[in-house]
Design a protein around this motif. Sequence first.
Motif, PDB file in Angstrom:
ATOM      1  N   TYR A   3     -15.385   3.593   7.936  1.00 39.88           N
ATOM      2  CA  TYR A   3     -14.436   2.505   7.990  1.00 39.88           C
ATOM      3  C   TYR A   3     -13.184   2.967   8.716  1.00 39.88           C
ATOM      4  O   TYR A   3     -12.795   4.128   8.645  1.00 39.88           O
ATOM      5  CB  TYR A   3     -14.030   2.045   6.582  1.00 39.88           C
ATOM      6  N   ILE A  34     -14.588  -2.103  -3.488  1.00 42.67           N
ATOM      7  CA  ILE A  34     -15.738  -1.887  -2.598  1.00 42.67           C
ATOM      8  C   ILE A  34     -15.595  -0.551  -1.873  1.00 42.67           C
ATOM      9  O   ILE A  34     -16.579   0.159  -1.665  1.00 42.67           O
ATOM     10  CB  ILE A  34     -15.852  -3.052  -1.600  1.00 42.67           C
ATOM     11  N   ARG A  74     -18.139   2.563  -1.700  1.00 42.16           N
ATOM     12  CA  ARG A  74     -18.549   3.185  -0.436  1.00 42.16           C
ATOM     13  C   ARG A  74     -18.420   4.694  -0.505  1.00 42.16           C
ATOM     14  O   ARG A  74     -19.264   5.432   0.020  1.00 42.16           O
ATOM     15  CB  ARG A  74     -17.707   2.635   0.712  1.00 42.16           C
ATOM     16  N   ASP A 113     -28.082  -0.129   2.344  1.00 40.96           N
ATOM     17  CA  ASP A 113     -27.050  -1.162   2.181  1.00 40.96           C
ATOM     18  C   ASP A 113     -26.715  -1.407   0.716  1.00 40.96           C
ATOM     19  O   ASP A 113     -26.006  -2.363   0.397  1.00 40.96           O
ATOM     20  CB  ASP A 113     -27.512  -2.473   2.822  1.00 40.96           C
ATOM     21  N   TRP A 143     -23.666  -5.257  -2.417  1.00 36.97           N
ATOM     22  CA  TRP A 143     -24.718  -5.397  -1.406  1.00 36.97           C
ATOM     23  C   TRP A 143     -24.056  -5.675  -0.065  1.00 36.97           C
ATOM     24  O   TRP A 143     -23.370  -6.676   0.107  1.00 36.97           O
ATOM     25  CB  TRP A 143     -25.676  -6.515  -1.806  1.00 36.97           C
ATOM     26  N   ARG A 144     -24.266  -4.784   0.863  1.00 39.33           N
ATOM     27  CA  ARG A 144     -23.726  -4.931   2.215  1.00 39.33           C
ATOM     28  C   ARG A 144     -24.762  -5.600   3.110  1.00 39.33           C
ATOM     29  O   ARG A 144     -25.915  -5.207   3.131  1.00 39.33           O
ATOM     30  CB  ARG A 144     -23.353  -3.568   2.790  1.00 39.33           C
ATOM     31  N   GLN A 145     -24.333  -6.583   3.853  1.00 40.01           N
ATOM     32  CA  GLN A 145     -25.225  -7.288   4.769  1.00 40.01           C
ATOM     33  C   GLN A 145     -24.499  -7.500   6.090  1.00 40.01           C
ATOM     34  O   GLN A 145     -23.360  -7.963   6.112  1.00 40.01           O
ATOM     35  CB  GLN A 145     -25.659  -8.635   4.185  1.00 40.01           C
ATOM     36  N   SER A 161     -16.055  -1.696   9.597  1.00 35.94           N
ATOM     37  CA  SER A 161     -17.049  -0.647   9.800  1.00 35.94           C
ATOM     38  C   SER A 161     -17.250  -0.391  11.283  1.00 35.94           C
ATOM     39  O   SER A 161     -17.283  -1.322  12.092  1.00 35.94           O
ATOM     40  CB  SER A 161     -18.380  -1.036   9.152  1.00 35.94           C
ATOM     41  N   GLU A 177     -19.525  -8.274   8.765  1.00 31.93           N
ATOM     42  CA  GLU A 177     -19.979  -7.504   7.612  1.00 31.93           C
ATOM     43  C   GLU A 177     -19.673  -8.289   6.341  1.00 31.93           C
ATOM     44  O   GLU A 177     -18.518  -8.638   6.078  1.00 31.93           O
ATOM     45  CB  GLU A 177     -19.287  -6.149   7.592  1.00 31.93           C
ATOM     46  N   PHE A 193     -19.986  -8.472   2.134  1.00 26.64           N
ATOM     47  CA  PHE A 193     -20.191  -7.735   0.890  1.00 26.64           C
ATOM     48  C   PHE A 193     -20.310  -8.721  -0.264  1.00 26.64           C
ATOM     49  O   PHE A 193     -19.460  -9.602  -0.441  1.00 26.64           O
ATOM     50  CB  PHE A 193     -19.024  -6.781   0.612  1.00 26.64           C
ATOM     51  N   TYR A 222     -20.174  -8.473  -4.164  1.00 25.40           N
ATOM     52  CA  TYR A 222     -19.722  -7.528  -5.187  1.00 25.40           C
ATOM     53  C   TYR A 222     -19.971  -8.139  -6.568  1.00 25.40           C
ATOM     54  O   TYR A 222     -19.554  -9.270  -6.837  1.00 25.40           O
ATOM     55  CB  TYR A 222     -18.236  -7.218  -4.996  1.00 25.40           C
TER      56      TYR A 222
END
Length: 451
Positions: A3, A35, A39, A201, A220-222, A261, A270, A272, A274
């Motif tokens: 990041y 978050i 990470r 992810d 969950w990162r997408q 990112s 991006e 997230f 949470y």
Amino acid sequence: MAYDATVPPLVKKSTKIRVQSASRERTRLYFSDRIERLRQVHNLSYPYFRNRNITDYVEDSVKRFSEYKERPSYKQSWQANLSGTNIRDKCIGILSKLASQGMEAQVLSTNELSIFSMRKERTCSLLLKGAAIKNDDDYALVMEMLEALMKGTVVGFESWKFGERKVRDVIAHKVDGSVDVKERTIKDWNDVWGTIIPLEDCFFGNMYVNHIQKMQEFAWRQVMTFDEFKAEFGDYQDADLVLPRGAIMGMQSEDTIFRVSTDLDNDEVELFRYFDRVNDRFVLQAGDIWINPLGSSGVQPLIWTHKKLPVWSNVFEPLASNFICGKSLPDKMIANSDYQDKFLENVLDRLTLALNAPLIAPEGSTSLTDNYLTPNNIISYPMGASSVPQSLEIKEPSQASFNVYQLLEGRINNSSVSAEVSAGGGTANKTATQVSIERSAALELVSLFLK
């Protein structure tokens, strides 16, 4: 997954960035920090991964499964650079045996003496079977097993999905080829819905638990394109403030107040999701913008009535009794497979040198060309030359080399299952007993995953 978290005091006027209201901005920063903490847990190295983080662990396993091996810079063009197929063959072989089993979920009654309970069992089984057909559960189960085999851990998300889209029905065809259409809206999906979350992810709140529901937090990162984001989340609150990475970075990496990112393309966003199980909180952040506030600045609760994390996980082989991730089949075979590839590379390189032996020539020789080793080539030398070029004697690989190679092959089979079971080797016409043995071996190997 790095990041750029630099936060300058002011945003340059040249950027077209709009921020949220002051009350939402405070909440956004709080959950952005939460978050960020997840990470950091994600990027830590763990002894169970042999001092790798999750991303590196997954990358090493996927490369072996995909038979990808980048040629090292020190290797010359004639040197072998092999990536064996053993790992992929065994993974696909195991999956093929399991897929042929036709496994499916069942509903069982706890009171077999009650007629009413048995009727409920039959009714629920029919409903479950219908849902499995609609959701294509057979294919989903194979993909889940593939994810577990390939990465050691499979994580899934389960929720309810409602979607609709506009379609145009043709109501009339004309002789000139044109048509009359009528537009209507249809439900694209209105049912339970689930998907596999790639392990790389998944941002776990605590790695040292043996069940995902024992965690307090999970994210969950997408990553999606900006067009995909607008189509799926365009109606969410403050979604109009979300910009793709290229639009918020500016001319310099410091020209942003958001955490962005570095592995995103310029047209990507991006997202997230949470989840906080203990405090009953659910937050969506896209491009570091909070897009699901409750009212003006409230935080949404978990939208599922079970009030648990809406995710599940399973492992191929446990790494420890207090660790959330499991061991992948490629990582289990990585040492033997890499050494086998390296050993065979050395054998092939030596064989190449034996067949095309280097030449020993007098100092100052300049008449040698690339075609020197051409068959039946006649090479002339000046009269009275003190010596002529000679080939360096290099012996071909001995039988001992192939014995060692077979030993390595046996070690690989012992670390998983034999080639007979996993790759379908042997005779074409197999007996029923042999087929049963192969299926039993495959089921035994993944018995922990199926429980």
